[in-house]
Scaffold this motif. Structure first.
Motif, PDB file in Angstrom:
ATOM      1  N   VAL A  37       0.852  -1.182   0.000  1.00 31.40           N
ATOM      2  CA  VAL A  37       0.000   0.000   0.000  1.00 31.40           C
ATOM      3  C   VAL A  37       0.891   1.236   0.000  1.00 31.40           C
ATOM      4  CG1 VAL A  37      -1.889  -1.165   1.216  1.00 31.40           C
ATOM      5  CG2 VAL A  37      -0.142   0.046   2.525  1.00 31.40           C
ATOM      6  N   ALA A  38       0.299   2.395  -0.296  1.00 32.36           N
ATOM      7  CA  ALA A  38       1.024   3.665  -0.230  1.00 32.36           C
ATOM      8  C   ALA A  38       0.685   4.312   1.111  1.00 32.36           C
ATOM      9  CB  ALA A  38       0.616   4.567  -1.376  1.00 32.36           C
ATOM     10  N   VAL A  39       1.710   4.763   1.829  1.00 28.19           N
ATOM     11  CA  VAL A  39       1.531   5.270   3.195  1.00 28.19           C
ATOM     12  C   VAL A  39       2.209   6.619   3.353  1.00 28.19           C
ATOM     13  CG1 VAL A  39       1.978   4.815   5.645  1.00 28.19           C
ATOM     14  CG2 VAL A  39       1.480   2.919   4.104  1.00 28.19           C
ATOM     15  N   ARG A  40       1.558   7.480   4.114  1.00 29.99           N
ATOM     16  CA  ARG A  40       2.129   8.770   4.529  1.00 29.99           C
ATOM     17  C   ARG A  40       1.781   8.940   5.992  1.00 29.99           C
ATOM     18  NH1 ARG A  40       0.864  14.481   4.517  1.00 29.99           N
ATOM     19  NH2 ARG A  40       2.649  15.672   3.784  1.00 29.99           N
ATOM     20  N   LYS A  41       2.789   9.081   6.831  1.00 31.13           N
ATOM     21  CA  LYS A  41       2.590   9.221   8.276  1.00 31.13           C
ATOM     22  C   LYS A  41       2.833  10.679   8.629  1.00 31.13           C
ATOM     23  CE  LYS A  41       2.617   6.507  12.258  1.00 31.13           C
ATOM     24  NZ  LYS A  41       1.293   6.959  12.596  1.00 31.13           N
ATOM     25  N   SER A  42       1.741  11.428   8.830  1.00 37.53           N
ATOM     26  CA  SER A  42       1.839  12.859   9.093  1.00 37.53           C
ATOM     27  C   SER A  42       2.209  13.175  10.528  1.00 37.53           C
ATOM     28  CB  SER A  42       0.519  13.543   8.751  1.00 37.53           C
ATOM     29  OG  SER A  42       0.255  13.394   7.378  1.00 37.53           O
ATOM     30  N   SER A  43       1.885  12.286  11.443  1.00 39.86           N
ATOM     31  CA  SER A  43       2.210  12.463  12.857  1.00 39.86           C
ATOM     32  C   SER A  43       2.159  11.085  13.502  1.00 39.86           C
ATOM     33  CB  SER A  43       1.201  13.408  13.529  1.00 39.86           C
ATOM     34  OG  SER A  43      -0.051  12.767  13.678  1.00 39.86           O
ATOM     35  N   PRO A  44       2.582  10.973  14.754  1.00 40.53           N
ATOM     36  CA  PRO A  44       2.473   9.670  15.407  1.00 40.53           C
ATOM     37  C   PRO A  44       1.026   9.153  15.453  1.00 40.53           C
ATOM     38  CG  PRO A  44       3.952  11.077  16.642  1.00 40.53           C
ATOM     39  CD  PRO A  44       3.323  11.943  15.583  1.00 40.53           C
ATOM     40  N   GLU A  45       0.066  10.073  15.474  1.00 37.44           N
ATOM     41  CA  GLU A  45      -1.338   9.678  15.584  1.00 37.44           C
ATOM     42  C   GLU A  45      -2.037   9.534  14.237  1.00 37.44           C
ATOM     43  OE1 GLU A  45      -0.177  12.592  17.001  1.00 37.44           O
ATOM     44  OE2 GLU A  45       0.254  11.715  18.958  1.00 37.44           O
ATOM     45  N   GLN A  46      -1.525  10.133  13.167  1.00 40.75           N
ATOM     46  CA  GLN A  46      -2.244  10.184  11.894  1.00 40.75           C
ATOM     47  C   GLN A  46      -1.468   9.472  10.798  1.00 40.75           C
ATOM     48  OE1 GLN A  46      -1.988  11.731   8.683  1.00 40.75           O
ATOM     49  NE2 GLN A  46      -4.068  11.125   8.224  1.00 40.75           N
ATOM     50  N   THR A  47      -2.157   8.535  10.137  1.00 42.63           N
ATOM     51  CA  THR A  47      -1.575   7.775   9.035  1.00 42.63           C
ATOM     52  C   THR A  47      -2.557   7.758   7.879  1.00 42.63           C
ATOM     53  OG1 THR A  47      -0.437   6.345  10.621  1.00 42.63           O
ATOM     54  CG2 THR A  47      -0.611   5.537   8.359  1.00 42.63           C
ATOM     55  N   SER A  48      -2.079   8.055   6.677  1.00 43.04           N
ATOM     56  CA  SER A  48      -2.898   7.955   5.463  1.00 43.04           C
ATOM     57  C   SER A  48      -2.441   6.732   4.695  1.00 43.04           C
ATOM     58  CB  SER A  48      -2.730   9.191   4.587  1.00 43.04           C
ATOM     59  OG  SER A  48      -3.166  10.343   5.267  1.00 43.04           O
ATOM     60  N   ILE A  49      -3.403   5.914   4.265  1.00 38.70           N
ATOM     61  CA  ILE A  49      -3.095   4.695   3.516  1.00 38.70           C
ATOM     62  C   ILE A  49      -3.960   4.666   2.271  1.00 38.70           C
ATOM     63  CG2 ILE A  49      -3.146   2.171   3.520  1.00 38.70           C
ATOM     64  CD1 ILE A  49      -2.637   2.269   6.531  1.00 38.70           C
ATOM     65  N   GLN A  50      -3.318   4.429   1.128  1.00 40.59           N
ATOM     66  CA  GLN A  50      -4.045   4.234  -0.124  1.00 40.59           C
ATOM     67  C   GLN A  50      -3.915   2.771  -0.516  1.00 40.59           C
ATOM     68  OE1 GLN A  50      -2.497   7.002  -3.012  1.00 40.59           O
ATOM     69  NE2 GLN A  50      -3.759   8.666  -2.234  1.00 40.59           N
ATOM     70  N   TRP A  51      -5.073   2.125  -0.601  1.00 37.67           N
ATOM     71  CA  TRP A  51      -5.121   0.714  -0.976  1.00 37.67           C
ATOM     72  C   TRP A  51      -5.305   0.610  -2.483  1.00 37.67           C
ATOM     73  CZ3 TRP A  51      -5.029  -3.609   2.278  1.00 37.67           C
ATOM     74  CH2 TRP A  51      -5.015  -3.341   3.648  1.00 37.67           C
ATOM     75  N   SER A  52      -4.592  -0.305  -3.103  1.00 38.94           N
ATOM     76  CA  SER A  52      -4.808  -0.623  -4.515  1.00 38.94           C
ATOM     77  C   SER A  52      -5.716  -1.860  -4.567  1.00 38.94           C
ATOM     78  CB  SER A  52      -3.483  -0.932  -5.207  1.00 38.94           C
ATOM     79  OG  SER A  52      -2.901  -2.108  -4.647  1.00 38.94           O
ATOM     80  N   ALA A  53      -6.293  -2.115  -5.720  1.00 37.66           N
ATOM     81  CA  ALA A  53      -7.145  -3.303  -5.868  1.00 37.66           C
ATOM     82  C   ALA A  53      -6.364  -4.588  -5.582  1.00 37.66           C
ATOM     83  CB  ALA A  53      -7.777  -3.333  -7.255  1.00 37.66           C
ATOM     84  N   PRO A  54      -5.115  -4.749  -6.093  1.00 37.49           N
ATOM     85  CA  PRO A  54      -4.363  -5.961  -5.763  1.00 37.49           C
ATOM     86  C   PRO A  54      -4.082  -6.101  -4.256  1.00 37.49           C
ATOM     87  CG  PRO A  54      -3.389  -4.893  -7.679  1.00 37.49           C
ATOM     88  CD  PRO A  54      -4.422  -3.944  -7.114  1.00 37.49           C
ATOM     89  N   ALA A  55      -3.800  -4.991  -3.582  1.00 37.12           N
ATOM     90  CA  ALA A  55      -3.541  -5.059  -2.136  1.00 37.12           C
ATOM     91  C   ALA A  55      -4.795  -5.485  -1.383  1.00 37.12           C
ATOM     92  CB  ALA A  55      -3.044  -3.714  -1.624  1.00 37.12           C
ATOM     93  N   LEU A  56      -5.953  -4.952  -1.775  1.00 39.87           N
ATOM     94  CA  LEU A  56      -7.205  -5.356  -1.132  1.00 39.87           C
ATOM     95  C   LEU A  56      -7.464  -6.846  -1.317  1.00 39.87           C
ATOM     96  CD1 LEU A  56      -9.529  -2.355  -1.997  1.00 39.87           C
ATOM     97  CD2 LEU A  56      -8.778  -3.051   0.284  1.00 39.87           C
ATOM     98  N   ARG A  57      -7.184  -7.372  -2.504  1.00 43.38           N
ATOM     99  CA  ARG A  57      -7.398  -8.808  -2.746  1.00 43.38           C
ATOM    100  C   ARG A  57      -6.417  -9.661  -1.958  1.00 43.38           C
ATOM    101  NH1 ARG A  57      -8.161  -6.825  -8.023  1.00 43.38           N
ATOM    102  NH2 ARG A  57      -6.019  -7.338  -8.579  1.00 43.38           N
ATOM    103  N   ARG A  58      -5.212  -9.159  -1.764  1.00 42.47           N
ATOM    104  CA  ARG A  58      -4.163  -9.942  -1.104  1.00 42.47           C
ATOM    105  C   ARG A  58      -4.286  -9.945   0.426  1.00 42.47           C
ATOM    106  NH1 ARG A  58       1.946 -10.185  -3.154  1.00 42.47           N
ATOM    107  NH2 ARG A  58       2.592 -11.823  -1.738  1.00 42.47           N
ATOM    108  N   CYS A  59      -4.895  -8.920   0.980  1.00 35.38           N
ATOM    109  CA  CYS A  59      -4.985  -8.760   2.444  1.00 35.38           C
ATOM    110  C   CYS A  59      -5.811  -9.887   3.064  1.00 35.38           C
ATOM    111  CB  CYS A  59      -5.613  -7.404   2.779  1.00 35.38           C
ATOM    112  SG  CYS A  59      -5.858  -7.150   4.549  1.00 35.38           S
TER     113      CYS A  59
END
Length: 112
Positions: A37-59
């Motif tokens: 997945v694509a991740v951006r950690k803006s702070s210790p408390e906040q994380t943004s995650i972008q899921w792709s279709a292949p990642a959703l199927r694999r999880c």
């Protein structure tokens, strides 16, 4: 300072959002299933995650989710605990930057 009137056709100026240009999302692969997945950690408390279709199927946790409703948009996926742990470990090891810990990329405004 002038105020806009309801009949003023000029829209207010918008600032371009350059956060992802300055500090883009980074790929992180789940240690349990390998879903990337694509991740951006803006702070210790906040994380943004972008899921792709292949990642959703694999999880593993996502595929184990059972529909709770026949209605659209009622099948919430709160996220994967294994991926959450992987992201936290990557941040703790310094492999994923926590932006609140980084130096600012733009200088602060000068007082008038």
């Amino acid at each position: 300072m002038s105020e806009r009137t309801p009949t003023d056709p000029t829209p207010p100026a918008l600032r371009e959002d350059v956060r992802l240009q300055d500090r883009p999302m980074r790929p992180v692969a789940c240690s349990a299933c390998g879903a990337e997945v694509a991740v951006r950690k803006s702070s210790p408390e906040q994380t943004s995650i972008q899921w792709s279709a292949p990642a959703l199927r694999r999880c593993h946790e996502r595929s184990a989710l059972r529909p709770t409703s026949d209605r659209p948009n009622r099948q919430a996926f709160d996220g994967c605990s294994a991926l959450r742990d992987t992201v936290l470990e990557a941040a703790a090891r310094g492999q994923l930057e926590v932006l609140a810990d980084a130096a600012p990329t733009t200088p602060p405004a000068r007082p008038r």
